[in-house]
Write a protein that holds these residues in place. Structure first.
Motif, mmCIF file in Angstrom:
data_model
loop_
_atom_site.group_PDB
_atom_site.id
_atom_site.type_symbol
_atom_site.label_atom_id
_atom_site.label_comp_id
_atom_site.label_asym_id
_atom_site.label_seq_id
_atom_site.Cartn_x
_atom_site.Cartn_y
_atom_site.Cartn_z
ATOM 1 N N ILE A 183 0.747 -1.311 -0.171
ATOM 2 C CA ILE A 183 -0.392 0.315 0.281
ATOM 3 C C ILE A 183 0.983 1.194 -0.129
ATOM 4 N N PRO A 184 0.637 2.026 -0.867
ATOM 5 C CA PRO A 184 1.625 3.739 -0.699
ATOM 6 C C PRO A 184 0.929 4.201 0.420
ATOM 7 N N PRO A 185 2.750 4.677 0.238
ATOM 8 C CA PRO A 185 2.670 5.644 1.455
ATOM 9 C C PRO A 185 2.252 7.426 1.821
ATOM 10 N N GLY A 186 2.170 7.651 2.511
ATOM 11 C CA GLY A 186 1.070 9.316 2.126
ATOM 12 C C GLY A 186 -0.279 8.930 2.173
ATOM 13 N N LEU A 187 -0.812 7.824 2.684
ATOM 14 C CA LEU A 187 -2.343 7.834 2.813
ATOM 15 C C LEU A 187 -2.724 7.541 3.850
ATOM 16 N N PRO B 153 0.628 -6.126 -10.918
ATOM 17 C CA PRO B 153 1.317 -6.991 -9.345
ATOM 18 C C PRO B 153 0.972 -6.237 -8.531
ATOM 19 N N VAL B 154 1.518 -5.634 -8.511
ATOM 20 C CA VAL B 154 1.788 -4.247 -7.131
ATOM 21 C C VAL B 154 -0.282 -3.915 -6.607
ATOM 22 N N VAL B 155 -0.906 -3.715 -8.004
ATOM 23 C CA VAL B 155 -2.311 -3.692 -7.998
ATOM 24 C C VAL B 155 -2.744 -5.369 -7.211
ATOM 25 N N GLN B 156 -2.563 -5.854 -7.656
ATOM 26 C CA GLN B 156 -3.121 -6.967 -6.936
ATOM 27 C C GLN B 156 -2.443 -6.901 -5.576
ATOM 28 N N GLN B 157 -1.650 -6.949 -5.657
ATOM 29 C CA GLN B 157 -0.547 -7.438 -4.315
ATOM 30 C C GLN B 157 -1.629 -6.377 -2.862
ATOM 31 N N ILE B 158 -1.825 -5.511 -3.512
ATOM 32 C CA ILE B 158 -2.738 -4.118 -2.670
ATOM 33 C C ILE B 158 -3.911 -4.917 -2.007
ATOM 34 N N LEU B 159 -4.569 -5.717 -3.438
ATOM 35 C CA LEU B 159 -6.023 -5.539 -3.302
ATOM 36 C C LEU B 159 -6.627 -7.447 -2.204
ATOM 37 N N ALA B 160 -4.838 -7.743 -2.311
ATOM 38 C CA ALA B 160 -4.728 -9.602 -1.502
ATOM 39 C C ALA B 160 -4.971 -8.827 -0.278
ATOM 40 N N GLN B 161 -4.040 -7.558 0.360
ATOM 41 C CA GLN B 161 -3.718 -7.537 1.818
ATOM 42 C C GLN B 161 -5.245 -7.191 1.951
ATOM 43 N N LEU B 162 -6.326 -6.261 1.395
ATOM 44 C CA LEU B 162 -7.499 -5.541 2.026
ATOM 45 C C LEU B 162 -8.387 -6.797 1.986
#
Length: 577
Positions: A224-228, A255-264
């Motif tokens: 998840i990107p910082p600063g949010l 790939p990063v989108v999939q990893q963010i979505l997986a965390q959520l």
């Protein structure tokens, strides 16, 4: 603490900001982690809004009222703030939780009230369990001042201070899901959070805070990107709206989108009211490669990141007449590889998670070979004192060997041995050890002169998945005071372990404990087993059993019946790992 508790999302944000709005009656209850299937209990705490300060109250009444006001349900601090001076209200940002079993109060000659907490445990600002509070830290001082003719508290500790009973009724176990350093598998981090309608918001805020700084990115990381900053999560007809405000991170790769979505997805699935979610980052809707922008929390695309490893074999493995057999519990058959063709004198063994490789302790050596095929196994380590090995998802093989200088921890990659020092485990006498399937934790039974100790350490890796160190082993309370030795341990989920001890030659008991150490063993109802129990047969994703002589396998799952399964002629049963 209850088995598996969470206070997620950064308590300063969750309590001081998110919970000061209008209170609502909780509509769902405690979470019990069980891979992708989650069980829930209805919340028992009724709605409660404590009374405000009354005119003419003495300092001790004000402090008592302050402590009582922190017991509002649902959890909030708006009521408690009324007992503080105006300046103290601005400064008070409770960022942790103190739970206590009893309290004493006294006064000093300097307009101070002193509160002494007994049996105090602490939950940190990220929801992590921090263990018992020291006697010095359990002594709280409340300076008192007159404001508009009434006594008020001029300074309060930065904590929500509540009785243990209140904590148990209003907080629940959960996990925040981050990734291992290589980004290949999710790593659950136990936290302790307020239950009910606040749960989803608390969990998302916790994700945004990231892994604990003390662990560093070598244990787990977030995509998840910082600063949010997370906005309150709204849930409508099972769909959660997750909105992250702040600096636009720019284009994100798929790939990063999939990893963010997986965390959520893995984090939000712990809320029983949520079946799917949407995500916006800096006001931009997030969609995946297919163009979808609504994601089921149990979507198949997130299964490959399962910390219980989605490719793990579900078969049981055992020895029969010295030969390796495998299959369903009630239909074990000889494997066709070298370990199944002859009695090699195997003392203990472990099968890799994918079911392809076997590591076996034979006499005074550790041998590794294929489950199938004719290739002969290869000796990778020699010497006495070898324990049952363990595998993780990355096909790393782990072994502990006891010697004259204590335990030595090794891991093997492609058959090559590497040593690693784990403070609190290396140099001790280890009886049994486990490595979590995600590779993030090692748990060991350390032999003491009078009592066994259970310790857990976090393993550190570089970005390529190579171990580079470990945290100091942290003690886990495991049993009753009159039981001194542990017979076996095993994973029952990615964050819970079963502990087997023997009360007498004919009586054993099993407790399920949180791997973070937050479980109070005296408040866990152990599974009582009659008969001589040789070992546990457990997996973070399969039904846990105890192997009982003459009775066979006894199901020790709290939600299942305890009907024994006959396994005559087999011994050393085990799941993969």
């Amino acid at each position: 603490m209850k088995p598996g508790t969470l206070l997620g999302g950064g308590l300063a944000v969750v309590i001081a900001a998110g919970l000061t709005s209008c209170a609502q009656v909780p509509d769902h209850g405690a979470v019990v982690e069980a891979r992708s299937n989650v069980q829930f209990e209805e919340a028992q705490a009724p709605f409660s809004r404590p009374r405000p300060p009354q005119p003419g109250e003495a300092p001790d009444d004000i402090v008592n009222g302050f402590l009582e006001a922190m017991q509002a349900t649902p959890v909030q601090v708006k009521s408690a703030r009324q007992y503080l001076t105006k300046q103290a209200q601005l400064a008070w940002q409770p960022d942790r939780v103190y739970s206590y079993t009893s309290v004493d109060m006294g006064a000093t000659p300097h307009h101070e009230m002193v509160v002494r907490l007994r049996g105090t445990e602490q939950i940190g600002s990220r929801g992590q369990w921090l263990g018992p509070l020291s006697p010095a830290a359990s002594r709280l001082t409340f300076p008192m001042q007159r404001q508009d003719g009434e006594w008020r508290i001029a300074r309060a500790p930065s904590a929500l201070v509540v009785p243990q009973t209140f904590y148990d009724q209003n907080f629940q176990d959960a996990s925040l899901y981050f990734f291992d350093p290589s980004g290949r598998i999710l790593v659950p981090e136990p936290v302790h959070v307020p239950q009910g309608a606040q749960l989803a918001s608390a969990l998302v805020r916790g994700l945004l805070r990231g892994p604990q700084p003390s662990l560093g990115s070598a244990v787990s990381r977030t995509f998840i990107p910082p600063g949010l900053e997370a906005q309150p999560v709204a849930v409508d007809r099972g769909v959660a709206t997750v909105s992250l405000k702040g600096t636009d991170p720019g284009p994100l790769s798929q790939p990063v989108v999939q990893q963010i979505l997986a965390q959520l997805a893995w984090t939000l699935r712990q809320d029983p009211s949520i079946t799917a979610f949407t995500l916006t980052i800096a006001n931009e809707p997030v969609s995946d490669a297919s163009g979808d922008s609504r994601y089921p929390v149990d979507g198949a695309q997130f299964s490959r990141f399962d910390p219980a490893y989605w490719r793990a074999s579900s078969q049981v493995y055992a020895l029969r007449k010295g030969r390796l057999v495998s299959g369903p519990v009630n239909r074990l058959t000889k494997v066709e590889g070298p370990f199944g063709q002859a009695d090699l004198g195997i003392h203990s063994f472990a099968v890799s998670l994918d079911g392809y490789r076997v590591a076996a302790v034979i006499s005074d050596r550790l041998e590794v070979g294929a489950v199938l095929g004719q290739t002969q196994p290869t000796a990778v380590l020699d010497g006495s004192g070898l324990l049952r090995p363990a595998w993780d998802f990355a096909k790393r093989l782990w072994e502990i060997q006891n010697g004259s200088r204590g335990a030595r921890v090794s891991y093997f990659i492609d058959g090559n041995r590497h040593g690693i020092r784990i403070p609190g485990i290396t140099g001790t006498q280890v009886r049994r050890f486990l490595v979590s399937w995600d590779g993030s934790r090692i748990v060991a039974v350390v032999r003491g002169p009078e009592r066994d100790h259970l310790v857990a350490s976090r393993l550190r890796y570089d970005a390529n998945g190579r171990p580079v160190g470990a945290t100091r082993g942290r003690p886990i309370s495991w049993g009753a005071q009159d039981v001194t030795r542990i017979r076996d341990i095993g994973w029952t989920s990615p964050t819970t372990i079963a502990v087997l001890d023997r009360v007498s030659p004919a009586q054993s008991e099993v407790r399920i404990l949180n791997v973070d150490g937050s479980t109070r063993p005296d408040q866990v109802s152990p599974t009582q087993i009659t008969g001589r129990v040789s070992r546990l047969v457990t997996s973070p994703s399969e039904t846990p059993y105890a192997l009982v002589a003459q009775s066979g396998l006894l199901n020790i799952s709290p939600t299942e019946t305890n009907r024994p399964l006959a396994v005559d002629g087999f011994h050393q049963l085990a799941y993969a790992g």
